[in-house]
Scaffold this motif. Structure first.
Motif, short mmCIF file in Angstrom:
data_model
loop_
_atom_site.label_atom_id
_atom_site.label_comp_id
_atom_site.label_asym_id
_atom_site.label_seq_id
_atom_site.Cartn_x
_atom_site.Cartn_y
_atom_site.Cartn_z
N ARG A 116 0.83 -1.21 0.00
CA ARG A 116 0.00 0.00 0.00
C ARG A 116 0.86 1.26 0.00
O ARG A 116 0.62 2.19 -0.77
CB ARG A 116 -0.94 -0.02 1.20
N GLY B 86 4.24 1.25 -0.70
CA GLY B 86 5.19 1.14 -1.80
C GLY B 86 4.61 1.62 -3.12
O GLY B 86 5.29 2.26 -3.92
N PRO C 146 7.75 -9.45 -3.92
CA PRO C 146 7.72 -10.88 -4.25
C PRO C 146 6.44 -11.36 -4.93
O PRO C 146 6.50 -12.26 -5.78
CB PRO C 146 7.91 -11.56 -2.89
N LYS D 118 4.52 -9.67 -7.00
CA LYS D 118 4.19 -8.95 -8.25
C LYS D 118 5.27 -9.12 -9.30
O LYS D 118 5.36 -8.32 -10.24
CB LYS D 118 4.03 -7.44 -7.94
N PRO E 184 8.20 -5.39 9.45
CA PRO E 184 9.22 -5.39 10.51
C PRO E 184 10.12 -6.64 10.44
O PRO E 184 11.25 -6.60 10.90
CB PRO E 184 8.39 -5.38 11.79
N THR F 25 8.44 0.32 10.26
CA THR F 25 8.72 0.54 11.68
C THR F 25 9.15 -0.77 12.35
O THR F 25 9.06 -1.84 11.76
CB THR F 25 7.46 1.10 12.38
N ASN G 207 7.60 8.18 10.85
CA ASN G 207 6.47 8.93 10.30
C ASN G 207 6.96 10.01 9.35
O ASN G 207 7.74 10.87 9.75
CB ASN G 207 5.64 9.54 11.42
P1 NAP Z 1 1.71 -3.72 3.00
O1 NAP Z 1 0.64 -3.16 2.12
O2 NAP Z 1 1.45 -5.00 3.71
O3 NAP Z 1 2.99 -3.89 2.08
C1 NAP Z 1 4.13 -4.57 2.50
C2 NAP Z 1 4.98 -4.86 1.31
O4 NAP Z 1 6.17 -5.50 1.75
C3 NAP Z 1 4.34 -5.78 0.27
O5 NAP Z 1 4.44 -5.17 -0.98
C4 NAP Z 1 5.22 -7.02 0.32
O6 NAP Z 1 5.40 -7.54 -0.95
C5 NAP Z 1 6.54 -6.42 0.77
N1 NAP Z 1 7.45 -7.41 1.30
C6 NAP Z 1 7.25 -8.29 2.30
N2 NAP Z 1 8.35 -9.04 2.46
C7 NAP Z 1 9.25 -8.62 1.54
C8 NAP Z 1 10.57 -9.01 1.21
N3 NAP Z 1 11.18 -9.99 1.85
N4 NAP Z 1 11.20 -8.35 0.20
C9 NAP Z 1 10.59 -7.38 -0.46
N5 NAP Z 1 9.33 -6.95 -0.18
C10 NAP Z 1 8.69 -7.58 0.80
O7 NAP Z 1 2.16 -2.68 4.11
P2 NAP Z 1 2.07 -1.07 4.11
O8 NAP Z 1 0.75 -0.63 4.61
O9 NAP Z 1 2.52 -0.57 2.79
O10 NAP Z 1 3.12 -0.72 5.24
C11 NAP Z 1 4.48 -1.10 5.13
C12 NAP Z 1 5.24 -0.60 6.35
O11 NAP Z 1 5.27 0.83 6.35
C13 NAP Z 1 4.65 -1.00 7.71
O12 NAP Z 1 5.70 -1.31 8.61
C14 NAP Z 1 3.95 0.26 8.18
O13 NAP Z 1 3.87 0.34 9.59
C15 NAP Z 1 4.90 1.30 7.64
N6 NAP Z 1 4.35 2.66 7.47
C16 NAP Z 1 5.20 3.69 7.71
C17 NAP Z 1 4.78 4.98 7.50
C18 NAP Z 1 5.75 6.11 7.73
O14 NAP Z 1 5.40 7.29 7.55
N7 NAP Z 1 6.99 5.83 8.11
C19 NAP Z 1 3.48 5.24 7.06
C20 NAP Z 1 2.64 4.17 6.82
C21 NAP Z 1 3.08 2.86 7.01
P3 NAP Z 1 4.45 -8.70 -1.55
O15 NAP Z 1 3.04 -8.29 -1.27
O16 NAP Z 1 4.78 -8.67 -2.99
O17 NAP Z 1 4.87 -9.95 -0.85
#
Ligand code: NAP
Length: 267
Positions: free
Chosen positions: A15, A17, A38, A40, A80, A102, A128
């Protein structure tokens, strides 16, 4: 005078990314050179996010992608469980990590900082990227000087893996820098249901609410004689983080060492 910055996005199909991929493709000063997700593999990164094809094929192999595309910067929004290994790999290949995922411990951050310095590159871990959230944290730290009794309540969707949120931890750390440790509440209080008073940090409590339908909110409540003060920030959608991620990608080129907290990138 400024050169194009090449960017790899890890978690490109997730989401956050997907928003990063769009942001990179829309900024002419940035060039998307790799997209890792992985589930896609084989898709074009542009069409994956509803934009015209960009010629970058999504891959599942981060190390190979880093070696082949040699990006200046890697942006990671994954999980994480995977982010530490991803970050180590990026630094090993002299790719500047911009990490939104995070869940890092202070020891891990110190290790990665050392590694960045050895490699002569900059990096950022930011719980954040929202400017409003950064201001909420700064205002909370300011208020804690005058209102040492406080509680943090953070709200996220029910699928979030870590608790408390990185933003709540960062807020607590900023508050602890200006507030002497003070154990709040009645010294004789006891929990009849475990966890009722929340997580303990430096004398105050952090509460993590996890509910479907919630995106990302946090409030810091201060209590004083005859008054309370609430500082609250609400995020409604992921695109709101992208101006911050964009700024970080540009600014990280000027730094050496790993910075923790987006507030250091904002005047
Ligand atoms: P999400 O929709 O679940 O996406 C996670 C992504 O990680 C998926 O595309 C998944 O790929 C990928 N992934 C998992 N294992 C992987 C690996 N070994 N190598 C490469 N890619 C891998 O999660 P999200 O909502 O985008 O959130 C992601 C993170 O960002 C969370 O930790 C969240 O807390 C954090 N976040 C931070 C902020 C900020 O401002 N810092 C804001 C919002 C969210 P596949 O689906 O292809 O397996």
């Amino acid at each position: 005078m400024s050169q194009t910055i090449s960017v790899a996005v890890v978690g490109a199909g997730g989401r956050m990314g997907r928003e990063v991929v769009k942001m990179v493709l829309e900024d002419e000063k940035l060039q998307l050179v790799a997209a890792i997700s992985p589930s896609k593999v084989g898709q074009d990164a542009g069409t994956m996010v509803g934009m015209p094809a960009c010629g970058v094929e999504v891959t599942g192999d981060l190390e190979l992608a880093l070696v082949e595309s040699k990006p200046d910067v890697m942006v990671d929004f994954t999980t994480p469980h995977t982010v530490l290994a991803n970050t180590r790999l990026a630094i090993q290949h002299k790719v500047r990590p911009i990490i939104g995922t995070t869940g890092f411990t202070p020891e891990q951050i110190a290790e990665l900082d050392e590694h960045c310095k050895q490699q002569g590159i900059g990096g950022l871990i930011a719980p954040n990227f929202s400017i409003g959230a950064i201001l909420m944290m700064k205002f909370a730290a300011q208020a804690a000087k005058y209102f040492p009794h406080l509680e943090i309540i953070e709200y996220h969707g029910d699928q979030k893996l870590d608790a408390p949120s990185g933003t709540a931890v960062k807020t607590a750390e900023l508050i602890a820098e200006v507030r002497e440790e003070l154990r709040q509440g009645n010294p004789n209080e006891h929990e009849t249901i475990e966890g009722a008073r929340g997580g303990y940090y430096n004398g105050f409590r952090i509460h993590s609410v996890r509910l479907p339908g919630v995106f990302a909110q946090q409030e810091v409540i201060f209590g004083g004689f005859g008054q309370t003060l609430k500082i609250r920030h609400d995020s409604y959608e992921r695109a709101g983080y992208m101006p911050g991620v964009n700024l970080a990608v540009h600014k990280v080129m000027e730094y050496t060492g790993l910075i923790y907290g987006f507030e250091h990138f904002i005047d």
